[in-house]
Design an enzyme around this catalytic site. Structure first.
Site, PDB file in Angstrom:
ATOM      1  N   HIS A 122     136.366  32.665  -1.447  1.00 45.58           N
ATOM      2  CA  HIS A 122     137.148  33.467  -2.395  1.00 45.58           C
ATOM      3  C   HIS A 122     138.559  32.901  -2.478  1.00 45.58           C
ATOM      4  O   HIS A 122     139.146  32.535  -1.461  1.00 45.58           O
ATOM      5  CB  HIS A 122     137.183  34.931  -1.935  1.00 45.58           C
ATOM      6  CG  HIS A 122     137.571  35.885  -3.026  1.00 45.58           C
ATOM      7  ND1 HIS A 122     138.872  36.055  -3.422  1.00 45.58           N
ATOM      8  CD2 HIS A 122     136.829  36.715  -3.805  1.00 45.58           C
ATOM      9  CE1 HIS A 122     138.917  36.955  -4.395  1.00 45.58           C
ATOM     10  NE2 HIS A 122     137.676  37.361  -4.642  1.00 45.58           N
TER      11      HIS A 122
ATOM     12  N   ARG B 176     144.003  39.420 -10.346  1.00 51.62           N
ATOM     13  CA  ARG B 176     144.166  38.323 -11.295  1.00 51.62           C
ATOM     14  C   ARG B 176     143.680  38.722 -12.681  1.00 51.62           C
ATOM     15  O   ARG B 176     144.171  38.211 -13.686  1.00 51.62           O
ATOM     16  CB  ARG B 176     143.403  37.094 -10.804  1.00 51.62           C
ATOM     17  CG  ARG B 176     144.080  36.407  -9.627  1.00 51.62           C
ATOM     18  CD  ARG B 176     143.312  35.213  -9.109  1.00 51.62           C
ATOM     19  NE  ARG B 176     142.138  35.612  -8.339  1.00 51.62           N
ATOM     20  CZ  ARG B 176     140.903  35.250  -8.585  1.00 51.62           C
ATOM     21  NH1 ARG B 176     140.652  34.470  -9.603  1.00 51.62           N
ATOM     22  NH2 ARG B 176     139.904  35.659  -7.823  1.00 51.62           N
TER      23      ARG B 176
END
Length: 747
Positions: A163, A186
């Site tokens: 990740h 994000r």
């Protein structure tokens, strides 16, 4: 296809059965359109967990199922035919029990947090051990191991995802487990910034592409920046992270730049508020440089957003084209500036102590099979074919690379070969040995001749005792006495965590290479590989061993020419409980016994050859010149040069070895009574000076090594050692030669 076609009905079923709110739809990483469902005011993971837990408890109240909490499954039970008939487990009280069933469903988690001796992560993806994990301590693959123990097969075990974002907790930056920074941070517009303040990737690309971009920067820590509107969009997620102390609120790019510079030094054990306070004291020039980059980055980002354009980052095809243009320009420095191997070596993650010459040719991978240099479109051209070398401690500089080139017209695979030539400077001991063998000076085997020439005749050295020094050559008395070797002030600092609960219980093992040259003064026996040891220090990540716990050692009879071949090895191990297993190696430090060059000593009359006839120290004439080794280096091929010259960016060389320093020596004496050297070196394990699991340095070892050489100095050193109790509490350990060689291959 099944997941895509059935996703809508699956969401509807989940909402109907649990009543969870999944009304908000967002676009996250790797998505072409908004398709991720989450609650309008909540965290989707927590909401799903609580809703499903309520459903399970509702079934339990009806008697449809029984929950066994606080238990640990230990094995799958099988019948005579090998069919699974139940599970063995340890109950909450610690007792053993079993549960039999006609059908057993194994619902097990992953193994990203498996750092055990039987680690599935180390077996299938050892390259990921250096990364922290967002998995909890339960993600150790126990269920998979239970199934494999009864013969179950496995598939796709190497499919471990990395990740791109996990929070660094300011209170514990080195923690091996991180809090996941959710994709949504994000998705709402968060901007990823490099330590220099540069935006380097489209944050909504697939996770593997974002990770690739992060690794390509050479950095390991990044800043995720959200403005006020993005923070409001994040809602409960942001509140949750802020409550944990994982976010910092700043006003303006000047404050952000100072905070980024202050955070780059990795200061541990500080709150978010303390980090902001520290930012006021950072270097003004460094902060100004980051601020300028930040302003340019954010202006470009804002302009693109206002125009409704995509993020200004190249696609894979565009990236490929950029690299090809650099290749055509011969800008090897720019290409090597993004080289991952160079970054890993600089960080101490690989090939510590190795040397590499300057590269002045095009990348050699990934190419088409042809006699021309044609790169495949599926991979970015890179330097995957390298020539590195490592010399024994004390002999660095004896090997020098004279040429390095690629062979673009040779086609063997999707790599182009790389060739190198080297100039070797034989040591005096090796030169003398080869001349002796060639001239037939020894009628025995070549192996025995080499050993005799390099390290002397051991039995005669012991029998000689303290025979008088004839002065036939510099340091000649080392051939007839047994110098003392004493280590003072031996200490370790910042040792990496080795125990499951943190901390380290280190002890230091002293050996030599070759190991036959050392023996323990207290026990009067020759040391095998890794026998003399300083005692264990409990929880001693920063520790000092008292002198009475450090072994007092002596060198056996050794010829002077062999001393550069001799290296003292100081290996630090973590003491483990016998029940838990063997002691774990932390790292090793090598201290070369490099004596000062002969020109620093008074001239010896026998070192000057007579005219027309050269004489060895042993009195025999040398071999004929035709059979002797050349005194000058061979003819050298020059380095290939490119349009921009040979690239030096990313080239990492080991530090030079420090020679022993004469102590108490005057021009009136033919030999210094003693030598000493201070060492302060990083611990190395294998070819790395950092822990691949946590990414932290293994630690450092320091001390002062002294060698008494003359008979008088040796007697004084032994008397002083007895008065100080040096080595009285030292012990010997039996690691075994094979185990020592396996664990310390770097030696």
């Amino acid at each position: 296809a099944l997941l895509a076609s059935s996703s809508a009905s699956a969401i509807e079923w989940l909402q109907t059965r649990t009543g969870i709110d999944l009304s908000r739809v967002a676009q996250l990483g790797g998505h072409s359109y908004p398709r991720t469902h989450r609650p309008a005011n909540g965290m989707v993971g927590a909401e799903l967990t609580f809703a499903l837990a309520r459903e399970v408890k509702r079934f339990e109240k009806k008697g449809a199922l029984r929950l066994l909490l606080g238990c640990r499954a230990t094995a799958l039970q099988t019948d005579a035919a090998g069919a699974v008939v139940g599970v063995a487990y340890t109950d909450a009280a610690g007792g053993s029990a079993s549960l039999l069933a006609t059908d057993t469903v194994l619902a097990t988690g992953g193994f990203a947090n498996d750092r055990s001796d039987t680690s599935l992560l180390e077996k299938h993806r050892p390259d990921l051990l250096r990364f922290p994990t967002t998995n909890g301590p339960w993600a150790t693959g126990d269920g998979m191991k239970m199934a494999m123990a009864i013969g179950a097969g496995t598939v796709d075990m190497d499919r471990v995802q990395v990740h791109p974002t996990g929070f660094l907790d300011p209170a514990d930056l080195a923690a091996p487990a991180k809090v996941l920074c959710g994709e949504m941070m994000r998705g709402v517009g968060g901007v990823l910034l490099s330590p220099e303040g540069r935006r380097f990737v489209d944050e909504l690309r697939p996770r593997d592409k974002v990770v690739e971009a992060e690794l390509a920067t050479g950095a390991s820590e990044f800043t995720l920046l959200l403005n006020g509107a993005m923070a409001a969009e994040a809602g409960r997620h942001l509140e949750h992270y802020a409550h944990k102390g994982l976010l910092v609120k700043l006003q303006g790019t000047p404050a952000l730049a100072r905070w980024m510079v202050a955070s780059a030094d990795g200061a541990d054990k500080q709150t978010a508020e303390q980090a902001v306070a520290r930012a006021a004291a950072v270097d003004a020039a460094a902060a100004a440089a980051v601020e300028a980059t930040l302003n340019a980055t954010l202006e470009e980002y804002a302009a693109a957003a206002a125009a409704g354009e995509e993020a200004p980052f190249p696609t894979d095809e565009e990236h490929h084209g950029q690299v090809l243009r650099l290749v055509e320009q011969g800008d090897w420095g720019a290409l090597l500036g993004a080289d991952q191997l160079a970054a890993s070596r600089a960080a101490g993650e690989a090939f510590v102590g190795f040397e590499e010459g300057p590269i002045a040719f095009a990348p050699t991978f990934k190419v088409e099979r042809s006699s021309e240099l044609v790169y495949q479109q599926k991979r970015i051209p890179s330097y995957c074919d390298r020539v590195l070398w490592k010399s024994a401690a004390g002999l660095r500089g004896a090997v020098s690379q004279t040429s390095l080139a690629a062979l673009p017209r040779v086609s063997t695979s999707d790599h182009k070969p790389v060739v190198a030539t080297f100039s070797l400077t034989p040591s005096e001991a090796l030169r003398g040995t080869m001349q002796e063998v060639r001239s037939g000076g020894s009628r025995g085997s070549r192996g025995s001749s080499r050993k005799s020439s390099l390290f002397g005749n051991v039995s005669s050295s012991f029998a000689a005792g303290s025979a008088s020094f004839t002065g036939s050559r510099a340091y000649a008395s080392l051939d007839v006495v047994r110098p003392t070797v004493r280590i003072r002030g031996l200490s370790a600092s910042e040792l990496v965590d080795m125990d499951y609960t943190g901390g380290c219980d280190p002890y230091c093992v002293v050996s030599a290479n070759p190991y036959e040259l050392l023996y323990c003064a207290a026990h009067e026996h020759v040391l095998k590989k890794g026998e003399a040891a300083a005692s264990t220090v409990k929880h001693g990540q920063d520790c000092t061993w008292p002198d009475d716990e450090v072994p007092l050692l002596r060198l056996r009879g050794v010829r002077t020419a062999a001393l550069p071949h001799t290296t003292l090895l100081l290996a630090v191990l973590d003491k483990d409980n016998v029940i838990l297993g063997k002691d774990d190696p932390v790292g090793v430090v090598q201290v070369a016994l490099i004596f000062p060059p002969r020109h620093s000593l008074p001239p010896q009359p026998n070192l000057t050859p007579s005219r027309g006839r050269r004489t060895h120290a042993c009195g025999r004439p040398p071999a004929r010149r035709a059979s002797a080794l050349p005194s000058s280096p061979p003819r050298r091929r020059p380095f290939a040069t490119g349009k921009k010259g040979a690239a030096t960016q990313g080239i990492v060389s080991p530090p030079p070895q420090v020679p022993l320093r004469p102590v108490g020596w005057s021009q009136d004496s033919d030999l210094p009574p003693s030598f000493e050297v201070e060492f302060d070196e990083p611990l190395v394990q294998g070819m790395a000076s950092t822990d691949l699991k946590s990414g932290r340095p293994l630690g450092r070892l320091r001390g002062t090594l002294s060698i008494a050489t003359t008979a008088e100095a040796i007697e004084e050193a032994l008397a002083e050692a007895r008065a100080d109790g040096a080595g009285e509490k030292a012990r010997t350990v039996k690691l075994g030669a094979s185990a020592f060689e396996r664990r310390w291959r770097c030696c």
